[in-house]
Design a protein around this motif. Structure first.
Motif, PDB file in Angstrom:
ATOM      1  N   ARG A  27      -9.193   6.468   8.868  1.00 48.43           N
ATOM      2  CA  ARG A  27      -8.637   5.806   7.675  1.00 48.43           C
ATOM      3  C   ARG A  27      -7.187   6.229   7.446  1.00 48.43           C
ATOM      4  O   ARG A  27      -6.357   5.410   7.030  1.00 48.43           O
ATOM      5  CB  ARG A  27      -9.490   6.134   6.451  1.00 48.43           C
ATOM      6  N   ALA A  28      -6.871   7.489   7.704  1.00 50.85           N
ATOM      7  CA  ALA A  28      -5.493   7.948   7.545  1.00 50.85           C
ATOM      8  C   ALA A  28      -4.566   7.233   8.533  1.00 50.85           C
ATOM      9  O   ALA A  28      -3.462   6.820   8.177  1.00 50.85           O
ATOM     10  CB  ALA A  28      -5.420   9.462   7.750  1.00 50.85           C
ATOM     11  N   ALA A  29      -5.027   7.076   9.769  1.00 47.22           N
ATOM     12  CA  ALA A  29      -4.215   6.391  10.777  1.00 47.22           C
ATOM     13  C   ALA A  29      -3.993   4.938  10.385  1.00 47.22           C
ATOM     14  O   ALA A  29      -2.886   4.403  10.532  1.00 47.22           O
ATOM     15  CB  ALA A  29      -4.901   6.479  12.142  1.00 47.22           C
ATOM     16  N   GLN A  30      -5.041   4.291   9.868  1.00 43.10           N
ATOM     17  CA  GLN A  30      -4.898   2.905   9.442  1.00 43.10           C
ATOM     18  C   GLN A  30      -3.885   2.779   8.314  1.00 43.10           C
ATOM     19  O   GLN A  30      -3.079   1.840   8.286  1.00 43.10           O
ATOM     20  CB  GLN A  30      -6.258   2.358   8.996  1.00 43.10           C
ATOM     21  N   ALA A  31      -3.908   3.710   7.375  1.00 42.17           N
ATOM     22  CA  ALA A  31      -2.968   3.673   6.254  1.00 42.17           C
ATOM     23  C   ALA A  31      -1.523   3.819   6.725  1.00 42.17           C
ATOM     24  O   ALA A  31      -0.606   3.252   6.118  1.00 42.17           O
ATOM     25  CB  ALA A  31      -3.300   4.779   5.251  1.00 42.17           C
ATOM     26  N   LEU A  32      -1.328   4.550   7.814  1.00 43.90           N
ATOM     27  CA  LEU A  32       0.023   4.773   8.344  1.00 43.90           C
ATOM     28  C   LEU A  32       0.401   3.754   9.403  1.00 43.90           C
ATOM     29  O   LEU A  32       1.517   3.803   9.925  1.00 43.90           O
ATOM     30  CB  LEU A  32       0.128   6.188   8.927  1.00 43.90           C
ATOM     31  N   HIS A 138       3.122  -2.635  14.072  1.00 41.48           N
ATOM     32  CA  HIS A 138       4.441  -2.152  14.468  1.00 41.48           C
ATOM     33  C   HIS A 138       5.503  -2.481  13.419  1.00 41.48           C
ATOM     34  O   HIS A 138       6.486  -1.737  13.271  1.00 41.48           O
ATOM     35  CB  HIS A 138       4.842  -2.749  15.812  1.00 41.48           C
ATOM     36  N   LEU A 139       5.320  -3.585  12.701  1.00 41.54           N
ATOM     37  CA  LEU A 139       6.318  -3.991  11.706  1.00 41.54           C
ATOM     38  C   LEU A 139       6.363  -3.023  10.522  1.00 41.54           C
ATOM     39  O   LEU A 139       7.450  -2.669  10.041  1.00 41.54           O
ATOM     40  CB  LEU A 139       6.024  -5.405  11.204  1.00 41.54           C
ATOM     41  N   LEU A 140       5.191  -2.611  10.032  1.00 40.52           N
ATOM     42  CA  LEU A 140       5.173  -1.776   8.821  1.00 40.52           C
ATOM     43  C   LEU A 140       5.838  -0.419   9.040  1.00 40.52           C
ATOM     44  O   LEU A 140       6.621   0.019   8.182  1.00 40.52           O
ATOM     45  CB  LEU A 140       3.736  -1.628   8.310  1.00 40.52           C
ATOM     46  N   PRO A 141       5.578   0.279  10.155  1.00 38.51           N
ATOM     47  CA  PRO A 141       6.326   1.529  10.381  1.00 38.51           C
ATOM     48  C   PRO A 141       7.834   1.305  10.483  1.00 38.51           C
ATOM     49  O   PRO A 141       8.618   2.149  10.042  1.00 38.51           O
ATOM     50  CB  PRO A 141       5.744   2.051  11.695  1.00 38.51           C
ATOM     51  N   ARG A 142       8.248   0.172  11.051  1.00 37.59           N
ATOM     52  CA  ARG A 142       9.688  -0.109  11.137  1.00 37.59           C
ATOM     53  C   ARG A 142      10.288  -0.318   9.755  1.00 37.59           C
ATOM     54  O   ARG A 142      11.429   0.082   9.490  1.00 37.59           O
ATOM     55  CB  ARG A 142       9.948  -1.330  12.016  1.00 37.59           C
ATOM     56  N   THR A 158      -5.834  -1.005   3.848  1.00 36.95           N
ATOM     57  CA  THR A 158      -5.303   0.113   3.072  1.00 36.95           C
ATOM     58  C   THR A 158      -3.788  -0.003   3.053  1.00 36.95           C
ATOM     59  O   THR A 158      -3.145   0.086   4.102  1.00 36.95           O
ATOM     60  CB  THR A 158      -5.715   1.463   3.696  1.00 36.95           C
ATOM     61  N   ARG A 159      -3.233  -0.206   1.880  1.00 32.65           N
ATOM     62  CA  ARG A 159      -1.803  -0.481   1.781  1.00 32.65           C
ATOM     63  C   ARG A 159      -1.022   0.771   1.416  1.00 32.65           C
ATOM     64  O   ARG A 159      -1.372   1.484   0.485  1.00 32.65           O
ATOM     65  CB  ARG A 159      -1.553  -1.579   0.734  1.00 32.65           C
TER      66      ARG A 159
END
Length: 311
Positions: A27-32, A138-142, A158-159
């Motif tokens: 779940r933590a990985a999904q959130a990030l 990939h877009l969200l981390p960028r 998870t936003r």
């Protein structure tokens, strides 16, 4: 070199805080917006650097060690300070940025961006846009790193609270079939029509929304999806359809990917099947100011219904 090392260390601390809050690496990985294995690697690097175990990990549970619990709030404060610094630096440099950096998933790049960019050029000819086409993961981390100003993507389950998500509309689903398939000339098809068909689906780790769309539609119809092939990119999926490998349920805008030998037929669904339509959202970093981004959103809002009707 030191700045690069600092960015890496902050990334490790962010992984630690996310895992400590969730007490679940998945779940933590999904959130990030990253893979669990990558998150686990970042935490191990942090532990190695500190020469201290921060988590007790078993195959069934994750718990903080006394050391991990003791430093959690300090780590959380470091993350907040780093985020505030990045926002300040981005805001200082944003007005001098020559272009608006826009990210888009493949269907949005094919269907949303061409008309939106034409409208933006007409309303604001001085705004230059650089388009980056990637998956949501990939877009969200960028966005968070400051590499994009806005992204058109699927909102994750998870936003991340550091991002603003604005739902725009839903994309309809169609079925991609080889031209010679018995269903290819139909005006529309149902999930029941696809009961015995081999299916091509995307990998859930990189495209959870599109993958789940197919699986849930079949489950709701009391059927089991016959997965013949898993593929990564939409163009690859459509190309495999052309070879006769199987059929694929894809967003309607995917039909704009020109692959010879493939027909796209509308998929009939009951009105209650909300998951039969894929959410498209705009996302940007919370607390940032950007006149170019606001101009793009204003143009989109003015023409939203027309664009949504084509999705």
């Amino acid at each position: 070199m030191r700045w690069i090392e600092l960015r890496m260390e902050i990334a490790q601390i962010k992984c630690f805080v996310a895992a400590a809050d969730a007490l679940h690496f998945g779940r933590a990985a999904q959130a990030l917006g990253m893979l669990p294995a990558s998150l686990g690697r970042q935490i191990r690097m942090l532990e190695d650097g500190l020469d201290t175990r921060l988590f007790f990990r078993t195959t069934r549970s994750v718990a903080l060690t006394p050391a991990g619990a003791a430093v959690l709030e300090d780590m959380r404060a470091l993350v907040a300070q780093a985020d505030a610094l990045e926002r300040r630096v981005r805001d200082l440099g944003r007005d001098a940025a020559p272009v608006l950096r826009v990210g888009a998933i493949d269907s949005a790049a094919a269907g949303l961006m061409p008309p939106l960019l034409r409208l933006l050029r007409k309303a604001h000819p001085g705004i230059e846009v650089r388009l980056v086409e990637q998956k949501t993961i990939h877009l969200l981390p960028r966005l968070l790193r400051g590499g994009l100003d806005i992204a058109f993507c699927r909102p994750p389950e998870t936003r991340d609270p550091r991002l603003v998500f604005r739902t725009l509309f839903h994309e309809s689903a169609v079925v991609a079939l080889p031209e010679g398939h018995p269903l290819a000339d139909r005006a529309s098809v149902t999930v029941a029509d696809l009961a015995d068909a081999p299916l091509i689906v995307p990998d859930r780790r990189s495209r959870p929304h599109s993958h789940d769309l197919t699986i849930k539609l079949f489950l709701d119809a009391g059927l089991t999806a016959r997965i013949a092939q898993v593929a990564e990119e939409k163009h690859t999926i459509v190309s495999l359809v052309a070879t006769g490998t199987g059929l694929a349920i894809v967003p309607r805008w995917t039909a704009r990917i020109a692959v010879p030998g493939v027909r796209f037929v509308p998929l009939e669904m009951p009105p209650s099947a909300a998951h039969g339509r894929l959410v498209l959202a705009a996302a940007w970093t919370r607390g940032t100011r950007d006149a170019r981004r606001d101009a793009l959103l204003t143009v989109l809002e003015e023409h939203l219904k027309t664009i949504a009707d084509s999705a």
